[in-house]
Design a protein around this motif. Sequence first.
Motif, PDB file in Angstrom:
ATOM      1  N   LYS A  76      83.845  14.925   0.098  1.00 20.04           N
ATOM      2  CA  LYS A  76      83.871  13.469   0.279  1.00 20.04           C
ATOM      3  C   LYS A  76      82.433  12.989   0.403  1.00 20.04           C
ATOM      4  CE  LYS A  76      88.273  13.330   2.668  1.00 20.04           C
ATOM      5  NZ  LYS A  76      89.190  12.266   2.405  1.00 20.04           N
ATOM      6  N   PRO A  77      82.164  11.751  -0.015  1.00 20.21           N
ATOM      7  CA  PRO A  77      80.802  11.225   0.112  1.00 20.21           C
ATOM      8  C   PRO A  77      80.470  10.867   1.562  1.00 20.21           C
ATOM      9  CG  PRO A  77      82.264   9.544  -0.758  1.00 20.21           C
ATOM     10  CD  PRO A  77      83.069  10.815  -0.670  1.00 20.21           C
ATOM     11  N   SER A  78      79.175  10.852   1.855  1.00 24.39           N
ATOM     12  CA  SER A  78      78.681  10.402   3.157  1.00 24.39           C
ATOM     13  C   SER A  78      77.745   9.227   2.927  1.00 24.39           C
ATOM     14  CB  SER A  78      77.950  11.537   3.874  1.00 24.39           C
ATOM     15  OG  SER A  78      78.844  12.592   4.163  1.00 24.39           O
ATOM     16  N   LYS A  79      77.658   8.372   3.945  1.00 18.08           N
ATOM     17  CA  LYS A  79      76.829   7.172   3.823  1.00 18.08           C
ATOM     18  C   LYS A  79      75.991   6.991   5.083  1.00 18.08           C
ATOM     19  CE  LYS A  79      80.595   4.163   5.373  1.00 18.08           C
ATOM     20  NZ  LYS A  79      81.208   5.234   6.106  1.00 18.08           N
ATOM     21  N   VAL A  80      75.027   6.099   4.997  1.00 22.58           N
ATOM     22  CA  VAL A  80      74.171   5.793   6.138  1.00 22.58           C
ATOM     23  C   VAL A  80      75.037   5.402   7.334  1.00 22.58           C
ATOM     24  CG1 VAL A  80      72.452   4.160   7.036  1.00 22.58           C
ATOM     25  CG2 VAL A  80      72.191   5.103   4.753  1.00 22.58           C
ATOM     26  N   GLY A  81      74.707   5.958   8.475  1.00 23.40           N
ATOM     27  CA  GLY A  81      75.439   5.677   9.700  1.00 23.40           C
ATOM     28  C   GLY A  81      76.492   6.720  10.028  1.00 23.40           C
ATOM     29  N   ASP A  82      76.900   7.499   9.046  1.00 30.72           N
ATOM     30  CA  ASP A  82      77.876   8.559   9.325  1.00 30.72           C
ATOM     31  C   ASP A  82      77.276   9.578  10.291  1.00 30.72           C
ATOM     32  OD1 ASP A  82      79.745   7.451   7.619  1.00 30.72           O
ATOM     33  OD2 ASP A  82      79.540   8.976   6.055  1.00 30.72           O
ATOM     34  N   VAL A  83      78.088  10.054  11.200  1.00 30.05           N
ATOM     35  CA  VAL A  83      77.692  11.141  12.095  1.00 30.05           C
ATOM     36  C   VAL A  83      78.470  12.371  11.652  1.00 30.05           C
ATOM     37  CG1 VAL A  83      77.626  11.994  14.464  1.00 30.05           C
ATOM     38  CG2 VAL A  83      77.200   9.562  13.996  1.00 30.05           C
ATOM     39  N   LEU A  84      77.730  13.376  11.226  1.00 24.70           N
ATOM     40  CA  LEU A  84      78.325  14.595  10.689  1.00 24.70           C
ATOM     41  C   LEU A  84      78.218  15.734  11.695  1.00 24.70           C
ATOM     42  CD1 LEU A  84      76.793  14.452   7.093  1.00 24.70           C
ATOM     43  CD2 LEU A  84      78.943  13.446   7.910  1.00 24.70           C
ATOM     44  N   ILE A  85      79.230  16.564  11.725  1.00 26.96           N
ATOM     45  CA  ILE A  85      79.234  17.766  12.568  1.00 26.96           C
ATOM     46  C   ILE A  85      79.471  18.974  11.668  1.00 26.96           C
ATOM     47  CG2 ILE A  85      80.393  19.013  14.443  1.00 26.96           C
ATOM     48  CD1 ILE A  85      79.000  16.552  15.487  1.00 26.96           C
ATOM     49  N   ALA A  86      78.538  19.914  11.687  1.00 27.83           N
ATOM     50  CA  ALA A  86      78.691  21.173  10.943  1.00 27.83           C
ATOM     51  C   ALA A  86      79.143  22.250  11.915  1.00 27.83           C
ATOM     52  CB  ALA A  86      77.380  21.571  10.292  1.00 27.83           C
ATOM     53  N   PHE A 105      82.094  18.000   9.020  1.00 29.27           N
ATOM     54  CA  PHE A 105      83.082  16.964   9.285  1.00 29.27           C
ATOM     55  C   PHE A 105      82.420  15.610   9.503  1.00 29.27           C
ATOM     56  CE2 PHE A 105      84.840  20.951  10.681  1.00 29.27           C
ATOM     57  CZ  PHE A 105      86.191  20.882  10.376  1.00 29.27           C
ATOM     58  N   CYS A 106      83.117  14.571   9.077  1.00 27.10           N
ATOM     59  CA  CYS A 106      82.812  13.192   9.469  1.00 27.10           C
ATOM     60  C   CYS A 106      84.092  12.702  10.123  1.00 27.10           C
ATOM     61  CB  CYS A 106      82.428  12.335   8.273  1.00 27.10           C
ATOM     62  SG  CYS A 106      81.935  10.649   8.752  1.00 27.10           S
ATOM     63  N   GLY A 107      84.098  12.653  11.439  1.00 25.89           N
ATOM     64  CA  GLY A 107      85.342  12.416  12.150  1.00 25.89           C
ATOM     65  C   GLY A 107      86.264  13.596  11.918  1.00 25.89           C
ATOM     66  N   GLU A 108      87.474  13.332  11.463  1.00 19.50           N
ATOM     67  CA  GLU A 108      88.443  14.397  11.187  1.00 19.50           C
ATOM     68  C   GLU A 108      88.348  14.917   9.755  1.00 19.50           C
ATOM     69  OE1 GLU A 108      90.530  15.748  13.541  1.00 19.50           O
ATOM     70  OE2 GLU A 108      89.403  14.483  14.924  1.00 19.50           O
ATOM     71  N   ALA A 109      87.648  14.182   8.893  1.00 22.85           N
ATOM     72  CA  ALA A 109      87.586  14.530   7.463  1.00 22.85           C
ATOM     73  C   ALA A 109      86.536  15.605   7.198  1.00 22.85           C
ATOM     74  CB  ALA A 109      87.270  13.292   6.642  1.00 22.85           C
ATOM     75  N   VAL A 110      86.908  16.599   6.398  1.00 21.31           N
ATOM     76  CA  VAL A 110      85.948  17.614   5.951  1.00 21.31           C
ATOM     77  C   VAL A 110      85.237  17.049   4.724  1.00 21.31           C
ATOM     78  CG1 VAL A 110      85.623  19.963   5.107  1.00 21.31           C
ATOM     79  CG2 VAL A 110      87.398  19.489   6.801  1.00 21.31           C
ATOM     80  N   VAL A 111      83.898  16.917   4.812  1.00 19.94           N
ATOM     81  CA  VAL A 111      83.121  16.356   3.697  1.00 19.94           C
ATOM     82  C   VAL A 111      82.414  17.437   2.882  1.00 19.94           C
ATOM     83  CG1 VAL A 111      82.825  14.137   4.866  1.00 19.94           C
ATOM     84  CG2 VAL A 111      81.060  15.889   5.109  1.00 19.94           C
ATOM     85  N   PHE A 112      82.289  18.633   3.464  1.00 23.32           N
ATOM     86  CA  PHE A 112      81.579  19.738   2.808  1.00 23.32           C
ATOM     87  C   PHE A 112      82.162  21.042   3.324  1.00 23.32           C
ATOM     88  CE2 PHE A 112      78.438  23.098   2.997  1.00 23.32           C
ATOM     89  CZ  PHE A 112      77.777  23.036   1.781  1.00 23.32           C
ATOM     90  N   SER A 113      82.260  22.021   2.430  1.00 27.27           N
ATOM     91  CA  SER A 113      82.685  23.353   2.818  1.00 27.27           C
ATOM     92  C   SER A 113      81.832  24.355   2.042  1.00 27.27           C
ATOM     93  CB  SER A 113      84.164  23.543   2.482  1.00 27.27           C
ATOM     94  OG  SER A 113      84.577  24.850   2.805  1.00 27.27           O
ATOM     95  N   GLY A 114      81.366  25.379   2.726  1.00 22.65           N
ATOM     96  CA  GLY A 114      80.541  26.360   2.044  1.00 22.65           C
ATOM     97  C   GLY A 114      80.597  27.730   2.680  1.00 22.65           C
ATOM     98  N   THR A 115      80.298  28.722   1.859  1.00 20.71           N
ATOM     99  CA  THR A 115      80.157  30.094   2.330  1.00 20.71           C
ATOM    100  C   THR A 115      78.726  30.521   2.038  1.00 20.71           C
ATOM    101  OG1 THR A 115      82.481  30.535   1.859  1.00 20.71           O
ATOM    102  CG2 THR A 115      81.032  32.447   2.134  1.00 20.71           C
ATOM    103  N   PHE A 116      78.024  30.901   3.079  1.00 19.56           N
ATOM    104  CA  PHE A 116      76.600  31.229   2.986  1.00 19.56           C
ATOM    105  C   PHE A 116      76.404  32.728   3.179  1.00 19.56           C
ATOM    106  CE2 PHE A 116      76.847  26.817   3.823  1.00 19.56           C
ATOM    107  CZ  PHE A 116      75.720  26.241   3.270  1.00 19.56           C
ATOM    108  N   THR A 117      75.690  33.334   2.249  1.00 19.43           N
ATOM    109  CA  THR A 117      75.325  34.739   2.361  1.00 19.43           C
ATOM    110  C   THR A 117      73.910  34.799   2.918  1.00 19.43           C
ATOM    111  OG1 THR A 117      76.713  35.307   0.477  1.00 19.43           O
ATOM    112  CG2 THR A 117      75.028  36.920   1.118  1.00 19.43           C
TER     113      THR A 117
END
Length: 129
Positions: A76-86, A105-117
């Motif tokens: 999902k897109p993010s915009k100015v003012g959004d507070v994100l929690i990783a 997350f932005c609120g309850e919505a997942v905006v990004f998902s990743g697997t990092f090596t």
Amino acid sequence: MDISTHEKIDRSLCGEPVAVADGCSEVRLTCTPNMVADASGLVHGGFIFGMADYAAMLAVNHPNVVLAGAESRFLKPSKVGDVLIAKANEQEKDGRKHIVKVEVFCGEAVVFSGTFTCFVTKEHVLAGA
């Protein structure tokens, strides 16, 4: 909360650690105007990826941790003012190799998902450079 890695990172761009424990971390980032990609206020995905990468590094929390690769999805897109929690959680550890799953997350919505090596090198990657 003892942080052993990325001590000089600009937290205004990559997020502020909220929690760091063995194999997991949580990072908070407020999207600001200097992260905008266009006139609509869309935040460039590089800042979100950077936040997720930082959360993964904190989950490993070793001075010599480096990113070797990542599989990521912007949901999902993010915009100015959004507070994100990783939220980062180590899924697998095999010697120096760590696989870390990160969701942003932005609120309850997942905006990004990743697997990092991630790898913990024997010495700093710039040692001797």
